[in-house]
Structure formats: C-alpha cells, structure tokens
Design an enzyme around this catalytic site. Structure first.
Site, mmCIF file in Angstrom:
data_model
loop_
_atom_site.group_PDB
_atom_site.id
_atom_site.type_symbol
_atom_site.label_atom_id
_atom_site.label_comp_id
_atom_site.label_asym_id
_atom_site.label_seq_id
_atom_site.Cartn_x
_atom_site.Cartn_y
_atom_site.Cartn_z
ATOM 1 N N SER A 202 45.915 46.261 41.605
ATOM 2 C CA SER A 202 46.308 45.003 42.042
ATOM 3 C C SER A 202 46.791 44.212 40.888
ATOM 4 O O SER A 202 46.921 44.600 39.154
ATOM 5 C CB SER A 202 44.963 43.922 42.269
ATOM 6 O OG SER A 202 44.184 44.473 40.452
ATOM 7 N N LYS A 203 47.315 43.466 41.211
ATOM 8 C CA LYS A 203 48.381 42.570 40.526
ATOM 9 C C LYS A 203 47.218 41.929 38.878
ATOM 10 O O LYS A 203 47.754 41.390 38.497
ATOM 11 C CB LYS A 203 48.775 41.091 40.648
ATOM 12 C CG LYS A 203 49.903 40.257 40.519
ATOM 13 C CD LYS A 203 50.445 39.318 41.969
ATOM 14 C CE LYS A 203 51.649 38.794 40.777
ATOM 15 N NZ LYS A 203 52.952 39.968 40.631
ATOM 16 N N ARG A 204 45.821 41.571 38.647
ATOM 17 C CA ARG A 204 45.405 41.459 37.784
ATOM 18 C C ARG A 204 45.061 42.373 36.668
ATOM 19 O O ARG A 204 45.325 42.018 36.007
ATOM 20 C CB ARG A 204 43.770 41.218 37.948
ATOM 21 C CG ARG A 204 43.250 40.057 38.893
ATOM 22 C CD ARG A 204 41.770 39.774 39.191
ATOM 23 N NE ARG A 204 40.815 41.047 39.446
ATOM 24 C CZ ARG A 204 41.105 41.213 41.286
ATOM 25 N NH1 ARG A 204 41.435 40.823 42.196
ATOM 26 N NH2 ARG A 204 40.355 42.219 41.519
#
Length: 506
Positions: free
Chosen positions: A257-259
């Site tokens: 995920s982008k996190r």
C-alpha cells in the site's frame, strides 16, 4: 459467442480510480506474456463504473505506463479494435440488456430495498452473529407488486439469484481446484439503480463478448469467481480459464500500500527506473523458471537477467506461486543498476539530462547533451547509480560546492594545521601540471606519489576529496578535478583552507 480454443485472448482490465499500481503492472505483464507466447492477442479494457472513485488522468497514466513498460496491447480504448468500445461506461446499454435477460430467465430479480432497509438488515444479522447478506425479501414479491413498483419508477437494483445447495468448483491454473458452497454466496447486485453494472456482471459480459480465453487477476477476486461461473451458466456461455495471482506484499507481509512506499508505476518512472529492470524484476515476483535448463546460467548460477524476449519464451502460468510475493526495493535497485550499466554513454546521458538541467545551467537540451562536462559526469557516475534520478543528487557538487563543516576534512586524528598543509601540498601539485597534461591519469600519478610520503595516503587524499566535493562520500579526487577543471579545483581547495582558518579564529 464462444471463444476460439485455438486463439488465445487475454485482457488487462484496470479501474481508473487511481494511477497504475505496480501490482497491476505485474498482472498485465503475466497476461501479456501468456498471450504472446501462444500467438494470441492482449486486450486493454477500462472498468470505470465506480463513478465516485474515478480519478481524472488515471486512464492516461494507464496507457502511458503500459507503453513505457513495453506491454503493447492489440486492442484498447485509445487504439480501438473490433469489440469497441473498451470503456465500460460507454457500454451501459449492453449491460442493461443482459441484466434484463437474466430477470426474464428468473436467474435475477428486481430489488427495491433502500439503503436504510439494507443497513437495518445488516445490523440485525450481525447482532445474531450471522454473516451479513441480502435476505431475499424482494424475491418474494409477486409479479403484480414488481410491475407496480416498476411503473411508479421506484428506485431499484437487479440482483442475481444464487441457487441452493450447490458446490461450485473453480479450476484455477495457479491454485488448482477450489470449491465454494452456494450458501456462502450473497445475491449479488449486478445492475445498480443508476444503470451502471457492478464488476460481476460487466466483467462476465465483456469477457464473453471480447472472446477472452484466459483471465489473470489477483487472488482477491477468487471468492467472486463462483458468482461469475454461475453467470456464465445462466447465459449459457463457455467460461474462460482463470489464473489467480499472488498479491504483492510489503516486507512485513502486509498488502502493498502507498502508506509503506510507492505503489504507482509513475512514481518509479519519475525516479528513473528503467522499463527493462522493472519488467525483469516484476516477472520474478510470483514466478520462477524452475526447469534447470532455463534457471541456470552458463556458470551454473541461477539466471536472474531476462529480456522480454526470454520471458516470452520461458514464462508459464503453471509455474506461478500461490504465496504472496514480497516487494523488495533493494532487489529492484539491483536490477536497475545492472541495466543502467548496460546503457551506452549517449543513451544514459539523454536519460540523465532532465535531472541535470536545474544543476547545469544549460538552457537547451542539445547544448547540455553535447557538453563534455555533462558526459564526463555521467560516465563517472554510471557505475554508482541505482536509479537515473540519483544523478542529480550525486552530481550536484560539480555545479555548486555545498556548505560543509571543517570536521569533515579531518582524516583520523589530523590537526587543523596538518590538514591545511596537506591541502596546500595538493594545491601545489595541481597547479604545477600543465594544461596540456591535465588528465586524471596525470593527476593520479602525481598525487599518489605525494601521498606515499605520508604515514597513510588518506592524510593527503581524504582532505582533498572533501575539499573538492564537500561530501563524505564522492568519487576519487582525480576524477573530480578533471571534471571541475584546474581553476575550479584550486578555488575549492582555497575555500577549504580558509574554512579551517576562519573556524579556528572563531
């Protein structure tokens, strides 16, 4: 229309609700490889029926990302084809027709429940520790009641009707046979109240009409596959073969995920990753050649470098892993560094120019490309680069000496006075070399000879290198001096000597 078993047709069907995900690029790659190695066609289709999450510019990013990677589709929204349109929002009449056909066959039904009713139903089921699913209350409506609601245009959706007491088997090319009980499935909405289809109806209708023979998608969609199998049965169509791919995972084994890092292909393009490196790396995220003849290089080591042509020859869906694949940025950097080293100096210089413009002061790309200083910098940094974008960080000191503390000039326990004497010695040597002989070879010869007079060569070479670069880590001083030229090198040494004097007096 049934697909031709002798004609392989695969597709990549992303949703433009975000930019092209790195995991989606791998899905597209596997689908493309399978089609092309079987003399088939690879189709691009946009599934844009989620209006609330539609992202402006995402479609264009998908087109450009695939083309950057060398994954060229044979049919698609921007190039057309015999099954156009390839954008779902432009096919609404088609989905409506087939949804109504299912209603007529009593394989689907109208549902008039509003959001409040559905939420109340869900909460009651949760309170009873039941799995939330539609309770089929609208299926009990008489034809007269349904027609009356249709006549008054009561908001509605169309739901597929799940049969009772069925075991539905998915024969997957990656996971083998997977079975589901129909009691576990919900009466899925297939046509929303706004006339847009859900994924389940649209994907089945489009894959059939576009004669898709093999569907590759991530394992997240495996639980939806029994519903799709039922829809194929209801329509009387032959189903494609499925291959559900493992997910890409972060190093902590959570879903990528982008996190926890970049996930958009565009992010990697901006950072200067090369298409060949990305394709080579992604191919191994979930697949390996397996067969010794393929897996071993001439020296007996495992073969890791594969061109697109080699992947086309050796890839197989049957050798795709079931387990999730960890995305390791260090390994991607290793691949990228390898491919950067294979570029010619001219090729690499062109790729580096956008990252050097702001530093170089060159107003025109043609001037920059022909500049000997630029090419020398690129040649010097080629072995050190992991991404093209790093050239800006690595080369900045060639154009502007950064501010640095005098302590950086110190080699081990040298005093400031010893450092100043060392720098003065270097300055004298550099100044003594004639312009006609001013090369890194001559500089290396003279400076190494002088360094041999010290207890440790670092006493001469370390302060010199720091004075020239202002950095703890940089190329050898001889390479730096040749690129800077004599005048700039001497000026920087003088700055370092002044820095030692000024800071001592302060």
């Amino acid at each position: 229309m049934a697909f031709d078993k002798n004609k392989i047709r695969t597709r990549f069907a992303p949703s433009p609700t975000g930019y092209l995900h790195i995991g989606s690029l791998r899905t597209a790659l596997y689908s493309y490889l399978f089609a092309k190695q079987n003399n088939g066609l690879f189709i691009l289709r946009l599934e844009d029926t989620d209006l609330e999450r539609y992202l402006e510019g995402a479609a264009e990013a998908i087109y450009s990302g695939l083309k950057w990677a060398g994954i060229n589709y044979d049919e698609g929204p921007d190039i057309g084809g015999p099954d156009a349109p390839y954008i779902q929002s432009q096919r609404l009449d088609i989905y409506k027709k087939y949804a109504n056909e299912l209603v007529a066959k009593e394989n689907a039904y109208h549902c008039f429940c509003d959001k409040e009713t559905l939420e109340k139903m869900r909460q009651e089921q949760i309170a009873k520790k039941q799995a939330p699913k539609y309770d089929r209350r609208c299926l009990a409506l008489s034809k007269e009641e349904v027609n009356a609601k249709l006549k008054t245009k009561t908001p509605r959706v169309i739901r597929m009707k799940i049969p009772a007491s069925r075991v539905i088997e998915v024969n997957d090319l990656v996971r083998g046979k997977v079975s589901y009980k129909s009691e576990e499935l919900d009466d899925q909405v297939i046509l929303k109240s706004d006339g847009y289809p859900t994924y389940h109806l649209a994907v089945v209708v489009d894959d059939h009409l576009m004669k898709i023979s093999h569907v590759t998608r991530t394992e997240e969609w495996l639980p939806s596959t029994p519903k799709h199998i039922l829809l194929y049965e209801y329509f009387g169509w032959e189903a494609p073969q499925w291959a559900h791919l493992p997910l890409l995972l972060n190093p902590d084994k959570t879903k990528m995920s982008k996190r926890k890092g970049d996930v958009a292909v565009g992010d990697y393009i901006k950072k200067g990753y090369l298409p060949a490196a990305m394709i080579n790396y992604l191919a191994f995220l979930g697949w390996n050649p397996g067969t010794p003849a393929y897996a071993k290089a001439s020296a007996g080591k495992e073969k890791e470098i594969y061109s697109m042509e080699e992947l086309l020859n050796e890839f197989s869906l049957e050798r795709v892993h079931k387990a999730g694949a960890i995305f390791n940025i260090e390994k991607l950097n290793w691949y990228n560094a390898y491919y950067i080293k294979q570029l010619s100096l001219d090729e690499l210089t062109k790729k580096c120019l956008p990252y050097l413009f702001a530093l170089s002061g060159y107003p025109d790309p043609a001037v920059a490309e022909s500049g000997s200083k630029i090419k020398k910098i690129v040649a010097l940094e080629q072995e050190r680069l992991q991404t093209i974008a790093e050239i800006g960080e690595h080369a900045a000191f060639f154009f502007n000496l950064p501010a640095y503390d005098k302590t950086l000039l110190k080699w081990k326990d040298m005093t400031d006075e010893e450092i100043k004497k060392s720098l003065a010695a270097s300055k004298e040597i550099i100044a003594s070399i004639f312009d006609s002989e001013f090369t890194k070879e001559k500089l290396s010869e003279k400076l190494f000879a002088k360094a041999g007079e010290y207890k440790n060569k670092g006493e001469l070479l370390w302060p010199l290198r720091v004075a020239l670069s202002g950095q703890k880590n940089s190329p050898p001083p001889f390479d730096i001096i040749e690129i800077l030229d004599k005048r700039e090198a001497l000026a920087r040494i003088e700055i370092a000597i002044s820095l030692l004097s000024l800071q001592k007096n302060a």
